[in-house]
Design an enzyme around this catalytic site. Structure first.
Site, PDB file in Angstrom:
ATOM      1  N   ASP A 149       0.845  -1.198   0.000  1.00  0.00           N
ATOM      2  CA  ASP A 149       0.000   0.000   0.000  1.00  0.00           C
ATOM      3  C   ASP A 149       0.881   1.249   0.000  1.00  0.00           C
ATOM      4  O   ASP A 149       1.349   1.693   1.038  1.00  0.00           O
ATOM      5  CB  ASP A 149      -0.920  -0.016   1.222  1.00  0.00           C
ATOM      6  CG  ASP A 149      -1.794   1.230   1.310  1.00  0.00           C
ATOM      7  OD1 ASP A 149      -1.647   2.129   0.455  1.00  0.00           O
ATOM      8  OD2 ASP A 149      -2.617   1.304   2.240  1.00  0.00           O
ATOM      9  N   GLU A 166      -2.270  -0.142  -4.547  1.00  0.00           N
ATOM     10  CA  GLU A 166      -3.379   0.796  -4.392  1.00  0.00           C
ATOM     11  C   GLU A 166      -3.010   2.147  -4.995  1.00  0.00           C
ATOM     12  O   GLU A 166      -1.920   2.658  -4.750  1.00  0.00           O
ATOM     13  CB  GLU A 166      -3.712   0.960  -2.902  1.00  0.00           C
ATOM     14  CG  GLU A 166      -4.851   1.931  -2.630  1.00  0.00           C
ATOM     15  CD  GLU A 166      -5.361   1.832  -1.189  1.00  0.00           C
ATOM     16  OE1 GLU A 166      -5.453   0.713  -0.650  1.00  0.00           O
ATOM     17  OE2 GLU A 166      -5.663   2.884  -0.610  1.00  0.00           O
ATOM     18  N   GLU A 171      -8.343   1.568   9.461  1.00  0.00           N
ATOM     19  CA  GLU A 171      -8.185   0.126   9.532  1.00  0.00           C
ATOM     20  C   GLU A 171      -6.872  -0.164  10.228  1.00  0.00           C
ATOM     21  O   GLU A 171      -5.851   0.437   9.892  1.00  0.00           O
ATOM     22  CB  GLU A 171      -8.167  -0.490   8.127  1.00  0.00           C
ATOM     23  CG  GLU A 171      -8.157  -2.010   8.169  1.00  0.00           C
ATOM     24  CD  GLU A 171      -8.161  -2.649   6.795  1.00  0.00           C
ATOM     25  OE1 GLU A 171      -7.327  -2.252   5.973  1.00  0.00           O
ATOM     26  OE2 GLU A 171      -8.982  -3.540   6.564  1.00  0.00           O
ATOM     27  N   GLY A 225     -14.470   0.250   7.310  1.00  0.00           N
ATOM     28  CA  GLY A 225     -15.419   0.397   8.413  1.00  0.00           C
ATOM     29  C   GLY A 225     -16.838   0.503   7.884  1.00  0.00           C
ATOM     30  O   GLY A 225     -17.067   0.488   6.673  1.00  0.00           O
ATOM     31  N   GLY A 275     -12.905  -1.990   1.700  1.00  0.00           N
ATOM     32  CA  GLY A 275     -13.991  -1.418   2.490  1.00  0.00           C
ATOM     33  C   GLY A 275     -15.349  -1.896   2.019  1.00  0.00           C
ATOM     34  O   GLY A 275     -16.300  -1.129   1.937  1.00  0.00           O
ATOM     35  N   GLY A 276     -15.457  -3.187   1.700  1.00  0.00           N
ATOM     36  CA  GLY A 276     -16.718  -3.727   1.181  1.00  0.00           C
ATOM     37  C   GLY A 276     -17.828  -3.811   2.222  1.00  0.00           C
ATOM     38  O   GLY A 276     -19.009  -3.814   1.875  1.00  0.00           O
ATOM     39  N   SER A 277     -17.449  -3.848   3.508  1.00  0.00           N
ATOM     40  CA  SER A 277     -18.458  -3.985   4.562  1.00  0.00           C
ATOM     41  C   SER A 277     -19.481  -2.863   4.470  1.00  0.00           C
ATOM     42  O   SER A 277     -19.127  -1.699   4.279  1.00  0.00           O
ATOM     43  CB  SER A 277     -17.804  -3.935   5.950  1.00  0.00           C
ATOM     44  OG  SER A 277     -17.024  -5.082   6.163  1.00  0.00           O
ATOM     45  N   ASN A 286     -12.674  -6.875  -0.214  1.00  0.00           N
ATOM     46  CA  ASN A 286     -12.232  -7.062   1.162  1.00  0.00           C
ATOM     47  C   ASN A 286     -13.385  -6.813   2.130  1.00  0.00           C
ATOM     48  O   ASN A 286     -14.059  -5.789   2.051  1.00  0.00           O
ATOM     49  CB  ASN A 286     -11.106  -6.081   1.494  1.00  0.00           C
ATOM     50  CG  ASN A 286      -9.832  -6.369   0.720  1.00  0.00           C
ATOM     51  OD1 ASN A 286      -9.774  -7.286  -0.087  1.00  0.00           O
ATOM     52  ND2 ASN A 286      -8.812  -5.584   0.973  1.00  0.00           N
ATOM     53  N   ASP A 315     -14.028  -7.007   6.225  1.00  0.00           N
ATOM     54  CA  ASP A 315     -13.467  -7.210   7.561  1.00  0.00           C
ATOM     55  C   ASP A 315     -14.497  -6.837   8.628  1.00  0.00           C
ATOM     56  O   ASP A 315     -14.922  -7.678   9.428  1.00  0.00           O
ATOM     57  CB  ASP A 315     -12.193  -6.361   7.697  1.00  0.00           C
ATOM     58  CG  ASP A 315     -11.459  -6.606   9.008  1.00  0.00           C
ATOM     59  OD1 ASP A 315     -11.768  -7.588   9.704  1.00  0.00           O
ATOM     60  OD2 ASP A 315     -10.554  -5.812   9.340  1.00  0.00           O
ATOM     61  N   THR A 316     -14.934  -5.591   8.612  1.00  0.00           N
ATOM     62  CA  THR A 316     -15.795  -5.077   9.681  1.00  0.00           C
ATOM     63  C   THR A 316     -17.077  -5.907   9.854  1.00  0.00           C
ATOM     64  O   THR A 316     -17.462  -6.229  10.986  1.00  0.00           O
ATOM     65  CB  THR A 316     -16.159  -3.609   9.389  1.00  0.00           C
ATOM     66  OG1 THR A 316     -14.943  -2.900   9.093  1.00  0.00           O
ATOM     67  CG2 THR A 316     -16.838  -2.959  10.574  1.00  0.00           C
TER      68      THR A 316
HETATM   69 ZN    ZN Z   1      -8.248  -2.010   2.624  1.00  0.00          ZN
END
Ligand code: ZN
Length: 336
Positions: A119, A149, A157, A201, A238-240, A259, A261-262
């Site tokens: 990144d 990226e 994050e 998030g 940040g797909g959440s 991705n 995560d949250t």
């Molecule tokens: Zn990310």
């Protein structure tokens, strides 16, 4: 896996894992969905998994080793990836993992990880790409895929917060620079996290302004300049919490990895909290009582967390149009 996703216009969820519990939850979710999938380890996740050593590469290695062993019991393909690694952490995180893969290959063993993200989004694009080029030249020799990226994913994050002034939307000109530099390295493969207002998030409705059409603009520019073969394999960070229509539009423009995560953290914890609230006087020793061993055995609530997270993984696979797409023919190994 990536070629099938690109051709079939679906994507793989990339699920962050930090422990054996979250790892097996991800594997189970993918298997239940009949989909291959990606599990990934962040710098913070690696550090956490290493225990007192506080060594991000050591913890990531341990999680990958665990995955290599337990994944044999699931009839799907699992790719192992490492998440955001800023330039100043490469020597502590990605490079020791690459060296381990190189040692393994020299001994005739498979890679430790399949891909790593660098990144460099906080750097000027030229500097970002200088580092990406040197990494990709090394990665290709071990069939490692590089994720980079361009543009900045907003939010926070792993304790890294994007600056308020950050460039949340990648431009077609940026992505032409990416293709110009990285496509010159023959035999290499990379993924591009182009940003279109995405944020790490989960936020209340109305606070995130996703513009997936930016991805189309970037793809159109690169195909017009370099030809169809240059079409990017895109990653959605940040797909959440994202809306299904934005997700589907992003898939149509070439997103092959999203991705998440949250949403997984919440699914897991929601189930654990439910257990603890319902069994208050079992998990705790209240009023001189002794509690209930079965209720406070960590396996009892971790298993509930795993089931809930696995179910959420399965749902996300469906949202990404991946249900039933595995081509794995491997019969799961019966253990024990
Ligand atoms: Zn990310």
């Amino acid at each position: 896996m990536l070629d099938r996703a690109k051709a079939g216009r679906f994507a793989y969820p990339a699920i962050n894992v930090t422990s054996s519990s979250t790892l097996v939850a991800a594997l189970r979710g993918f298997a239940d969905a009949g989909s291959d999938g990606i599990v990934q380890v962040s710098t913070g996740g690696g550090e956490y998994a290493s225990g007192a050593a506080k060594d991000m590469a050591l913890g990531a290695t341990a999680l990958a080793e665990y995955a290599h062993v337990v994944a044999t019991a699931y009839p799907v393909q699992i790719a192992l990836h490492t998440d955001h690694c800023q330039a100043d952490k490469l020597d502590k995180f990605v490079m020791p993992l690459v060296e381990e893969t190189e040692r393994r290959r020299a001994a005739g063993r498979p890679n430790l990880f399949n891909s790593h993200m660098f990144d460099g989004s906080a750097l000027p694009l030229e500097k970002n790409l200088d580092i990406a080029v040197s990494l990709l030249e090394r990665f290709r020799r071990s069939e490692l895929i590089l994720e980079i990226e361009a543009g900045v994913v907003g939010g926070e994050e792993d304790g890294v917060t994007a600056a308020a002034s950050a460039k949340l939307y990648t431009t077609p000109a940026d992505t032409l620079d990416v293709a110009h530099r990285l496509n010159a390295i023959s035999g290499a493969r990379y993924l591009l996290a182009a940003t279109f207002g995405n944020i790490h998030g989960v936020y209340k409705p109305g606070q995130v302004n996703l513009r997936p059409s930016i991805l189309k603009d970037c793809q159109d520019a690169v195909v017009a300049t370099f030809g169809e073969a240059a079409r990017f394999y895109l990653v959605f960070h940040g797909g959440s919490g994202s809306e299904l229509r934005d997700i589907h539009e992003a898939l149509d423009y070439g997103v092959v990895k999203m991705n998440v995560d949250t949403d997984m953290q919440y699914a897991f914890t929601r189930a654990v909290a439910d257990h603890c609230f319902r069994n208050y006087d079992g998990v705790l020793k209240v009023d001189g009582e002794v509690g209930i061993k079965k209720a406070y055995d960590p396996r009892s609530y971790l298993a509930l967390g795993e089931s809930a997270m696995a179910e959420r993984v399965k749902q996300v696979v469906g949202m990404l149009r991946g249900t039933g797409t595995t081509k794995a023919t491997r019969v799961p190994v019966a253990h024990g």
